[in-house]
Write a protein that holds these residues in place. Structure first.
Motif, mmCIF file in Angstrom:
data_model
loop_
_atom_site.group_PDB
_atom_site.id
_atom_site.type_symbol
_atom_site.label_atom_id
_atom_site.label_comp_id
_atom_site.label_asym_id
_atom_site.label_seq_id
_atom_site.Cartn_x
_atom_site.Cartn_y
_atom_site.Cartn_z
ATOM 1 N N GLY A 1 56.424 3.518 -5.263
ATOM 2 C CA GLY A 1 57.425 4.265 -4.513
ATOM 3 C C GLY A 1 58.667 3.488 -4.172
ATOM 4 O O GLY A 1 59.760 4.048 -4.102
ATOM 5 N N TRP A 2 58.529 2.167 -3.969
ATOM 6 C CA TRP A 2 59.675 1.372 -3.551
ATOM 7 C C TRP A 2 60.284 0.552 -4.677
ATOM 8 O O TRP A 2 61.193 -0.248 -4.435
ATOM 9 C CB TRP A 2 59.287 0.450 -2.392
ATOM 10 C CG TRP A 2 59.098 1.201 -1.119
ATOM 11 C CD1 TRP A 2 57.936 1.694 -0.625
ATOM 12 C CD2 TRP A 2 60.107 1.598 -0.191
ATOM 13 N NE1 TRP A 2 58.155 2.364 0.552
ATOM 14 C CE2 TRP A 2 59.480 2.321 0.844
ATOM 15 C CE3 TRP A 2 61.496 1.410 -0.135
ATOM 16 C CZ2 TRP A 2 60.179 2.855 1.918
ATOM 17 C CZ3 TRP A 2 62.198 1.934 0.936
ATOM 18 C CH2 TRP A 2 61.533 2.643 1.946
ATOM 19 N N THR A 3 59.786 0.745 -5.902
ATOM 20 C CA THR A 3 60.340 0.000 -7.032
ATOM 21 C C THR A 3 61.846 0.207 -7.194
ATOM 22 O O THR A 3 62.576 -0.758 -7.453
ATOM 23 C CB THR A 3 59.605 0.371 -8.329
ATOM 24 O OG1 THR A 3 58.248 -0.092 -8.238
ATOM 25 C CG2 THR A 3 60.244 -0.290 -9.534
ATOM 26 N N PRO A 4 62.376 1.443 -7.047
ATOM 27 C CA PRO A 4 63.836 1.578 -7.154
ATOM 28 C C PRO A 4 64.590 0.793 -6.094
ATOM 29 O O PRO A 4 65.716 0.353 -6.321
ATOM 30 C CB PRO A 4 64.057 3.095 -6.971
ATOM 31 C CG PRO A 4 62.766 3.706 -7.392
ATOM 32 C CD PRO A 4 61.710 2.750 -6.915
ATOM 33 N N CYS A 5 63.965 0.591 -4.934
ATOM 34 C CA CYS A 5 64.640 -0.108 -3.840
ATOM 35 C C CYS A 5 64.644 -1.619 -4.062
ATOM 36 O O CYS A 5 65.659 -2.271 -3.875
ATOM 37 C CB CYS A 5 63.950 0.245 -2.528
ATOM 38 S SG CYS A 5 64.735 -0.479 -1.080
ATOM 39 N N ILE A 6 63.490 -2.152 -4.451
ATOM 40 C CA ILE A 6 63.404 -3.599 -4.702
ATOM 41 C C ILE A 6 63.660 -3.898 -6.172
ATOM 42 O O ILE A 6 63.446 -5.024 -6.633
ATOM 43 C CB ILE A 6 62.025 -4.147 -4.285
ATOM 44 C CG1 ILE A 6 60.911 -3.494 -5.104
ATOM 45 C CG2 ILE A 6 61.792 -3.948 -2.800
ATOM 46 C CD1 ILE A 6 59.531 -4.031 -4.771
ATOM 47 N N GLY A 7 64.136 -2.877 -6.890
ATOM 48 C CA GLY A 7 64.332 -2.971 -8.331
ATOM 49 C C GLY A 7 65.117 -4.170 -8.832
ATOM 50 O O GLY A 7 64.701 -4.794 -9.808
ATOM 51 N N PRO A 8 66.261 -4.514 -8.235
ATOM 52 C CA PRO A 8 67.038 -5.640 -8.775
ATOM 53 C C PRO A 8 66.262 -6.939 -8.851
ATOM 54 O O PRO A 8 66.289 -7.619 -9.873
ATOM 55 C CB PRO A 8 68.225 -5.735 -7.807
ATOM 56 C CG PRO A 8 68.390 -4.347 -7.280
ATOM 57 C CD PRO A 8 66.988 -3.814 -7.154
ATOM 58 N N THR A 9 65.551 -7.294 -7.773
ATOM 59 C CA THR A 9 64.798 -8.555 -7.801
ATOM 60 C C THR A 9 63.578 -8.448 -8.707
ATOM 61 O O THR A 9 63.261 -9.379 -9.457
ATOM 62 C CB THR A 9 64.350 -8.945 -6.386
ATOM 63 O OG1 THR A 9 63.736 -7.812 -5.750
ATOM 64 C CG2 THR A 9 65.531 -9.397 -5.558
ATOM 65 N N LEU A 10 62.887 -7.320 -8.659
ATOM 66 C CA LEU A 10 61.725 -7.128 -9.528
ATOM 67 C C LEU A 10 62.150 -7.117 -10.993
ATOM 68 O O LEU A 10 61.481 -7.703 -11.853
ATOM 69 C CB LEU A 10 61.020 -5.825 -9.175
ATOM 70 C CG LEU A 10 59.806 -5.448 -10.035
ATOM 71 C CD1 LEU A 10 58.728 -6.521 -9.938
ATOM 72 C CD2 LEU A 10 59.259 -4.088 -9.609
ATOM 73 N N ALA A 11 63.264 -6.466 -11.276
ATOM 74 C CA ALA A 11 63.759 -6.415 -12.651
ATOM 75 C C ALA A 11 64.126 -7.802 -13.160
ATOM 76 O O ALA A 11 63.897 -8.122 -14.336
ATOM 77 C CB ALA A 11 64.973 -5.487 -12.746
ATOM 78 N N SER A 12 64.679 -8.644 -12.293
ATOM 79 C CA SER A 12 65.053 -9.990 -12.723
ATOM 80 C C SER A 12 63.818 -10.785 -13.140
ATOM 81 O O SER A 12 63.854 -11.556 -14.106
ATOM 82 C CB SER A 12 65.799 -10.719 -11.603
ATOM 83 O OG SER A 12 64.946 -10.974 -10.492
#
Length: 260
Positions: free
Chosen positions: A158-169
């Protein structure tokens, strides 16, 4: 003697030790952990920590401060395991994808570096026309320890779009590494950076609340530090400095393996 050393070196290079001690991974692990830490202190996660701890322990309101430490730690630990079960397979997937595209490694590295720079700019809030959003789940798992890992998994999705930038990096580094094992290790490193503060908050809840208040007053700097970290990593990838550092670290780790 030299033959034995060469054999030991070949064995280390072909086994899991090579994955763990590779220069690329040694350089990427602290970046992944820092990414998880920045995610925890981001405006979309930190304010909800007391609520999450309350839900996963089944204790609400003022009673949360008086809850048994063991129950708090158990709830937080199960919650962390829940989102780890989602993020680590994601790292494995990106690592496997990078492995299948290894023949285009140079191009991939440049593209991923550019993407990481853009993610850093976005994380710093310099793209106001884009909003950090999250998915909402209308059905929640049962409160308490039983539902803690389920809530952790829902948090990851659910929160992947919110923490997306760091997780994506972190996932981009797994993709650049081109190895599922490295992807798994980076996923674990990210989850440690994100999860350890949850455990610390459970162990010392009262003191953690004071620290959280200080961080809330300095959210801008938290976002800037995270953004600068991603931009710097992206620049290292694009300019080739990342590969140079990796090669130097690989020489050091090879010497270490031979010494063993």
């Amino acid at each position: 003697m030299s033959t034995a050393i060469a054999a030991a070196h070949t064995l280390a290079a072909s086994g899991p030790n090579q994955t763990i001690m590779s220069g690329a991974l040694l350089l990427a692990i602290p970046v992944a952990m820092l990414g998880g830490l920045v995610s925890f202190f981001s405006p979309c996660v930190l304010p909800l920590v007391p609520g999450y701890l309350s839900y996963v322990t089944g204790v609400t309101g003022q009673d949360l401060q008086e809850a048994r430490r063991g129950r708090m730690v158990a709830g937080a630990g199960l919650f962390v395991l829940g989102f780890t079960a989602i993020f680590v397979p994601a790292g494995i997937f990106f690592g496997a994808l990078g492995e299948s595209l290894r023949e285009h490694q140079s191009t991939i590295t440049n593209v991923l570096g550019a993407l990481m720079i853009l993610l850093g700019i976005f994380f710093m809030g310099l793209m106001p026309w884009l909003n950090q959003r999250e998915f909402r789940f209308h059905r929640k798992p049962a409160a308490g320890l039983v539902g803690a890992p389920v809530l952790g998994a829902l948090f990851a999705v659910g929160w992947t779009p919110c923490i997306g930038p760091t997780l994506a990096s972190v996932n981009l580094l797994a993709l650049d590494g081109g190895n599922p094992q490295r992807g798994a290790v980076l996923g674990v490193a990210y989850c440690l950076g994100l999860g350890i503060p949850f455990i610390v908050a459970a162990v010392a809840f009262r003191k953690a609340l004071g620290a959280f208040s200080w961080v809330k007053k300095h959210y801008v700097w938290v976002m800037r530090v995270g953004g600068v970290m991603m931009i710097a990593t992206g620049l290292l990838l694009v300019t080739g400095v990342w590969d140079s550092i990796v090669q130097d670290m690989q020489v050091w780790t090879n010497r270490y393996n031979v010494g063993i």
